[in-house]
Design an enzyme around this catalytic site. Structure first.
Site, PDB file in Angstrom:
ATOM      1  N   ASP A   1      41.241  36.308  48.702  1.00  0.00           N
ATOM      2  CA  ASP A   1      40.741  35.895  47.392  1.00  0.00           C
ATOM      3  C   ASP A   1      40.957  34.396  47.164  1.00  0.00           C
ATOM      4  O   ASP A   1      40.456  33.827  46.193  1.00  0.00           O
ATOM      5  CB  ASP A   1      41.467  36.684  46.288  1.00  0.00           C
ATOM      6  CG  ASP A   1      40.505  37.480  45.427  1.00  0.00           C
ATOM      7  OD1 ASP A   1      39.287  37.289  45.575  1.00  0.00           O
ATOM      8  OD2 ASP A   1      40.983  38.269  44.597  1.00  0.00           O
TER       9      ASP A   1
ATOM     10  N   LYS B   1      34.399  47.052  45.403  1.00  0.00           N
ATOM     11  CA  LYS B   1      34.884  46.322  46.578  1.00  0.00           C
ATOM     12  C   LYS B   1      35.238  47.301  47.708  1.00  0.00           C
ATOM     13  O   LYS B   1      34.903  47.080  48.862  1.00  0.00           O
ATOM     14  CB  LYS B   1      36.099  45.462  46.192  1.00  0.00           C
ATOM     15  CG  LYS B   1      35.710  44.262  45.335  1.00  0.00           C
ATOM     16  CD  LYS B   1      36.885  43.610  44.623  1.00  0.00           C
ATOM     17  CE  LYS B   1      36.385  42.530  43.652  1.00  0.00           C
ATOM     18  NZ  LYS B   1      37.438  41.976  42.804  1.00  0.00           N
TER      19      LYS B   1
ATOM     20  N   GLN C   1      43.847  42.686  42.185  1.00  0.00           N
ATOM     21  CA  GLN C   1      42.860  42.614  41.109  1.00  0.00           C
ATOM     22  C   GLN C   1      43.496  41.989  39.863  1.00  0.00           C
ATOM     23  O   GLN C   1      44.520  42.458  39.366  1.00  0.00           O
ATOM     24  CB  GLN C   1      42.307  44.017  40.805  1.00  0.00           C
ATOM     25  CG  GLN C   1      41.176  44.028  39.800  1.00  0.00           C
ATOM     26  CD  GLN C   1      39.931  43.286  40.299  1.00  0.00           C
ATOM     27  OE1 GLN C   1      39.550  43.383  41.457  1.00  0.00           O
ATOM     28  NE2 GLN C   1      39.303  42.524  39.418  1.00  0.00           N
TER      29      GLN C   1
END
Ligand code: NDP
Length: 295
Positions: free
Chosen positions: A121, A54, A98
């Site tokens: 996200d 990412k 994450q």
């Protein structure tokens, strides 16, 4: 019948190219560089690899990448401080935590600490709640499921009125994928580990999204001829011909299912690349909002 291959790499590349152009425009016109902050807790090798890709992609697209790699035993308060720091940083337009987090951390509290407008996200409980409701607009939707929708659209499969079966009900993939398909007026069935007669349910699917994490689980005789099959699963299986001794496969028995389906994503090279592409798009959208260019 041999299904049309849905080339996730190519679709992702075109999303990323657009993001790169938009990022360049933001820099030239507004002197704003879209910024993504990644927060990694602990040393899970898969999580480290995902965060690394990412960050790399963020830089490749001309955006600003910053990251915190924190010890696995960090206290919740310390972690919240880091997130709030990025929340207050005007160079950061998106914050990615994450997952999974170590068990001592409360996932909902941690995800709630991300400011709504930086929740690229789409996992903030308010964004999730809006996604689950009719006529409400989340600021962001989760990247893997939104990538699945882009892939379905890329081959022209009609979603409205289609019967969509989603295998898996996780917060990250199955559930948001089901909501996105429902908002596009598909008739949805969500399956899970307690679903009875799974093959019969899957046989009804015009669109199948498989996200359960079991190698080659979905068989060819479960597939309605011509169905569009989106395989989210990433599973490592032993393979003596590989240096690593293993290879990655999906939840779908690709070799046989492709003979029945109308369109299918491969693993790797299907949904995987889309997840990062959608994250880049969300980060760029956030930066556009910051300068008043996007809703
Ligand atoms: P989870 O483990 O969180 O969820 C799995 C889901 O599958 C659960 O809802 C579970 O049911 C259901 N399930 C498990 N076994 C069966 C079964 N035998 N029959 C029917 N349903 C079953 O996984 P995730 O959603 O996080 O991930 C799913 C897969 O997608 C994994 O392989 C993961 O690696 C991959 N993935 C890929 C991404 C990408 O970018 N391509 C991104 C995220 C995930 P129940 O709720 O009853 O337990």
């Amino acid at each position: 019948m041999t299904a049309q291959l849905i080339d996730g790499k190519a679709v992702a590349a075109s999303v990323q190219q657009k993001v790169k152009e938009e990022a360049a425009l933001l820099k030239a016109k507004y002197n704003v560089v879209p910024g993504l902050a990644t927060v990694l807790v602990g040393d899970n090798p898969a999580s480290k690899a995902y965060v690394g890709s990412k960050q790399k992609m963020t830089q490749e697209l001309g955006m600003y990448s910053v990251g915190a790699h924190l010890p696995a035993d960090i206290s919740q308060d310390e972690l919240l401080k880091v997130i709030r720091g990025y929340g207050a940083d005007p160079q950061v337009h998106g914050i990615l935590i994450q997952l999974p987090l170590p068990a001592h951390l409360d996932q909902e509290t941690v995800l709630s600490a991300v400011p709504l407008e930086k929740d690229v996200d789409g996992f903030h409980p308010i964004n999730v709640g809006r996604l689950a409701m009719k006529n409400r607009e989340p600021l962001f939707v989760p990247c893997t499921p939104s990538g699945c929708i882009v892939l379905i659209d890329s081959v022209g499969t009609k979603i409205e009125g289609a019967r969509a079966v989603i295998l898996g009900r996780s917060n990250i993939v199955g559930l948001p994928a089901a909501f996105l398909l429902l908002h596009r007026n598909a008739t949805i069935t969500i399956c899970h580990s307690r679903t009875q007669n799974l093959p019969d349910v899957v046989r009804q699917a015009d669109i199948l999204v498989a996200a359960i994490g079991k190698a080659h689980f979905v068989k060819a005789d479960w597939i309605k001829p011509g169905a569009t099959v989106i395989d989210v699963g990433i599973n490592a299986i032993p393979d003596a011909t590989k240096k690593s001794g293993q290879r990655l496969v999906g939840d779908v028995d690709f070799e046989n299912v492709k003979e029945v389906a109308g369109a299918i994503t491969p693993v790797p090279g299907g949904v995987g690349p889309m997840t990062i592409a959608m994250l880049m798009q969300n980060t760029c959208t956030s930066a556009k909002r910051a300068v008043g260019l996007s809703k």
